[in-house]
Scaffold this motif. Sequence first.
Motif, PDB file in Angstrom:
ATOM      1  N   SER A   1      -5.854 -12.806   6.928  1.00 27.67           N
ATOM      2  CA  SER A   1      -6.619 -12.155   6.086  1.00 27.67           C
ATOM      3  C   SER A   1      -5.779 -10.801   5.956  1.00 27.67           C
ATOM      4  O   SER A   1      -5.071 -10.560   6.603  1.00 27.67           O
ATOM      5  CB  SER A   1      -7.352 -11.888   6.850  1.00 27.67           C
ATOM      6  N   SER A   2      -7.121 -10.026   5.568  1.00 30.74           N
ATOM      7  CA  SER A   2      -6.271  -8.442   5.400  1.00 30.74           C
ATOM      8  C   SER A   2      -6.340  -7.769   6.038  1.00 30.74           C
ATOM      9  O   SER A   2      -6.531  -8.329   7.015  1.00 30.74           O
ATOM     10  CB  SER A   2      -6.525  -8.088   3.961  1.00 30.74           C
TER      11      SER A   2
ATOM     12  N   SER B   1      -5.365  -9.519  -6.202  1.00 30.15           N
ATOM     13  CA  SER B   1      -4.621  -9.930  -4.440  1.00 30.15           C
ATOM     14  C   SER B   1      -4.731 -10.893  -4.522  1.00 30.15           C
ATOM     15  O   SER B   1      -5.705 -11.921  -4.780  1.00 30.15           O
ATOM     16  CB  SER B   1      -5.346  -9.032  -3.774  1.00 30.15           C
TER      17      SER B   1
ATOM     18  N   SER C   1      -0.345  -7.150   1.279  1.00 29.99           N
ATOM     19  CA  SER C   1      -1.474  -7.584   1.084  1.00 29.99           C
ATOM     20  C   SER C   1      -1.955  -6.316   0.910  1.00 29.99           C
ATOM     21  O   SER C   1      -1.810  -4.981   1.071  1.00 29.99           O
ATOM     22  CB  SER C   1      -2.653  -7.895   1.916  1.00 29.99           C
ATOM     23  N   LYS C   2      -2.343  -6.186  -1.001  1.00 27.29           N
ATOM     24  CA  LYS C   2      -3.135  -4.549  -1.239  1.00 27.29           C
ATOM     25  C   LYS C   2      -4.049  -4.211  -1.016  1.00 27.29           C
ATOM     26  O   LYS C   2      -4.825  -3.262  -1.137  1.00 27.29           O
ATOM     27  CB  LYS C   2      -3.878  -5.085  -2.777  1.00 27.29           C
ATOM     28  N   SER C   3      -5.126  -4.872  -0.245  1.00 24.25           N
ATOM     29  CA  SER C   3      -6.681  -4.445   0.666  1.00 24.25           C
ATOM     30  C   SER C   3      -6.197  -4.383   2.381  1.00 24.25           C
ATOM     31  O   SER C   3      -6.909  -3.938   2.688  1.00 24.25           O
ATOM     32  CB  SER C   3      -7.125  -6.207   1.032  1.00 24.25           C
ATOM     33  N   ASN C   4      -4.658  -4.267   2.290  1.00 25.92           N
ATOM     34  CA  ASN C   4      -4.243  -3.993   4.048  1.00 25.92           C
ATOM     35  C   ASN C   4      -4.471  -1.894   4.238  1.00 25.92           C
ATOM     36  O   ASN C   4      -4.405  -1.433   2.939  1.00 25.92           O
ATOM     37  CB  ASN C   4      -3.397  -4.188   4.258  1.00 25.92           C
TER      38      ASN C   4
ATOM     39  N   GLU D   1       0.755  -1.274   0.006  1.00 30.69           N
ATOM     40  CA  GLU D   1      -0.128  -0.463   0.194  1.00 30.69           C
ATOM     41  C   GLU D   1       0.758   1.119  -0.413  1.00 30.69           C
ATOM     42  O   GLU D   1       1.760   1.493   0.273  1.00 30.69           O
ATOM     43  CB  GLU D   1      -1.167   0.453   1.021  1.00 30.69           C
TER      44      GLU D   1
ATOM     45  N   SER E   1      -1.930 -10.537   6.368  1.00 29.71           N
ATOM     46  CA  SER E   1      -1.129 -10.652   5.826  1.00 29.71           C
ATOM     47  C   SER E   1      -0.512  -9.639   5.341  1.00 29.71           C
ATOM     48  O   SER E   1      -1.034  -8.876   4.381  1.00 29.71           O
ATOM     49  CB  SER E   1      -1.736 -12.022   4.489  1.00 29.71           C
TER      50      SER E   1
ATOM     51  N   ALA F   1       2.023 -12.156   2.025  1.00 29.29           N
ATOM     52  CA  ALA F   1       0.593 -12.261   1.813  1.00 29.29           C
ATOM     53  C   ALA F   1       1.403 -13.465   0.556  1.00 29.29           C
ATOM     54  O   ALA F   1       2.361 -13.089  -0.325  1.00 29.29           O
ATOM     55  CB  ALA F   1      -0.237 -11.433   1.179  1.00 29.29           C
TER      56      ALA F   1
ATOM     57  N   THR G   1      -6.490 -12.865  -1.778  1.00 31.38           N
ATOM     58  CA  THR G   1      -7.743 -12.855  -0.272  1.00 31.38           C
ATOM     59  C   THR G   1      -8.482 -13.553  -1.250  1.00 31.38           C
ATOM     60  O   THR G   1      -8.559 -14.078  -2.676  1.00 31.38           O
ATOM     61  CB  THR G   1      -8.341 -11.316  -0.545  1.00 31.38           C
TER      62      THR G   1
ATOM     63  N   ASN H   1      -7.476  -4.555   8.526  1.00 32.22           N
ATOM     64  CA  ASN H   1      -7.266  -3.801   8.494  1.00 32.22           C
ATOM     65  C   ASN H   1      -9.055  -4.036   9.671  1.00 32.22           C
ATOM     66  O   ASN H   1      -8.799  -4.839  10.313  1.00 32.22           O
ATOM     67  CB  ASN H   1      -8.488  -3.265   6.936  1.00 32.22           C
TER      68      ASN H   1
END
Length: 668
Positions: free
Chosen positions: A425-426, A228, A519-522, A169, A516, A549, A230, A428
């Motif tokens: 998981s991501s 990603s 991760s792009k979702s973090n 990120e 993870s 990740a 996920t 967040n």
Amino acid sequence: MEDCNNKGEVHANFTKQPLSRSVTTLKSTLTPRRESKGGAQRFGSNRLLLWLFLITLWAYLGFCVQSRWAHDDKEEEFSGFESRPRDTTNSHVEQNQHHDLIAKNISLSVNIEIVGNKTMDVALAKKEYGVLSQLKASSRKRRRRSMRALRGKRKRKHRVESSGIEEQEPGIPQGNATYGFLVGPFGSIEDRILQWGPRRRYETCVRNGDFVRLVRSRRFVLIFHELSMTGAPLSMMELATELLSCGASISAVVLSRKGGLMQELARRQIKVLEDKAYLSFKTSIKADLVIAGSAVCASWIEQYIEHFPAGASQVAWWIMENRREYFDRAKDVLHRVKILVFLSESQSKQWQKWCEEGGIKLRSQPALVPLSVNDELAFVAGMPSTVNTPPFSAEKMDERRKLLRDSIRREMGLTDNDMLVMTLSSINRGKGQLLLLESASSIVEHGPLQHYKKMPNSSDDGEYLSTLARKHHIRKLLKESSVALNNISSNFINRREVLSHNDGTMAQTLKILIGSVGSKSNKVDYVKGLLSILAKHSNMSKSVLWTSATTRVASLYSAADVYVINSQGLGETFGRVTIEAMAFGLPVLGTDAGGTQEIVEHNVTGLLHPIGRPGNHVLAQNLRFLLENRLAREQMGIEGRKKVQRMFLKQHMYEKFVEVLVMCMRSK
């Protein structure tokens, strides 16, 4: 006569005078022309020499620039970034560079200030070489670009654009510091112990089922909203792999290529269309079925139907989210596709409720297709699998899994006296990692339950229940949980008494593994907040490990003892990681919401707790109970494995998928 003679002389003189002038003029004009021609020849010769000199100089400069670019270690320095030394300490990853899909190819760290003017550098990912060949290929492409484009790049942030690396990120500082508790991935150890390679994991089709009969020789287009590592992209990738192995033709449309799965798609020979607009529309209208794998695909579906209205009858929309913002994004197209497919009963009911509130009438009744444990993980877990693997017996696989567990735990620095609690998981707010740390703090710090400082809010943290509804929901769950904890299965209570009187082993210590990283979702602010909190609580910090990740998670499940899925708000949509953990015999501690409450049977395969901070006390009690009762968690793990074998193997998922195929596809 004299006059005539005079006239004749005059005439002669007159006629002779112009002739001499013309001759003189001719002579005068010839000489300069010869001089001009010689000068032009000399100038042309000089110009040729000048061009030869410029070409030689240009070739020399090009050679110098290319030689500097050819050195990977100097590439960043030449582009205006400081070069960093290569990390050669991780021999396992370097030896097996083609198997690990890692989070980032550079060291990422956060510098955190602590009381006493001390600082702590925490790396969020470490340097690996899983995609060296792709990096060299992209480097060769960059050499051909002009210097003008290079100067433009210097003004932008440096990014590694390899297909096998998931981008970190933005906003996280970069540095060389490393954090001693960052572990994995362990793909090389998996391959060495299990004695298999990536090519042996893709031929997975069951040749005698209804699914293969329906999809053989058919054309499918699968829509990925991103790449990603996920749940949704991984599930779509495995669906594409299954369709290919069963003889179908597959084309993938990727709406966002950010993430680390592009290289894996290439390994599995899944064709990715270069265009996500008109070319993808033309390919889709010729296909037998279009499967969209996320609510985020709404914009593509809308444009596709605008170009080809008849194509709406061949679209199956597999929605894997359960938040109102995703419904709002997709609501204008929901009624136009052939069928909606959901993962869990609670998700299906929630989306149908939103449709009723918005006056949306669907074309058909939604289908329910829960996810499954993929063949690779099922094989390692010792369950029935169609993966092309060595013919290990169940007993032999158990031995190898135990060997894998011991090897990974040694790599992590764990002992038999440590209970490893894992959550993948991501990172967040919606996944609840902060609440997990708060719950664990009372055990690690040997004190009362702590509430850490409020974390930064994020616009994408997810949908949360309204204040009034949440209070009623929490009050109800707390009552139920208190009753459940006072009546936790008589078998487990008896076991606890036996353990406390007869076991005589040392009390176990709690360790937590969080993924993870990268991760792009973090959410960057959330990750920084977690690290800042751990930096101020040394005992807690020593008990927390981090992992990158990756798709190679069999080793992580083998090393863990307990799995926690602490999703907040409406809970997890389904929880693919939940059934994977159960397949490896791990008891699951989860929130009593969403798909988790449909999968985890309280006091049988795991323990449930309320969402939000009021659930921290219950989660802490559940952690302490499993920490003190090894037999209880082993029994829960056995029951979880049985449930996966009954409901969540691959054949169960594709039996449900057959119904969708029959409804959507044209008959041959």
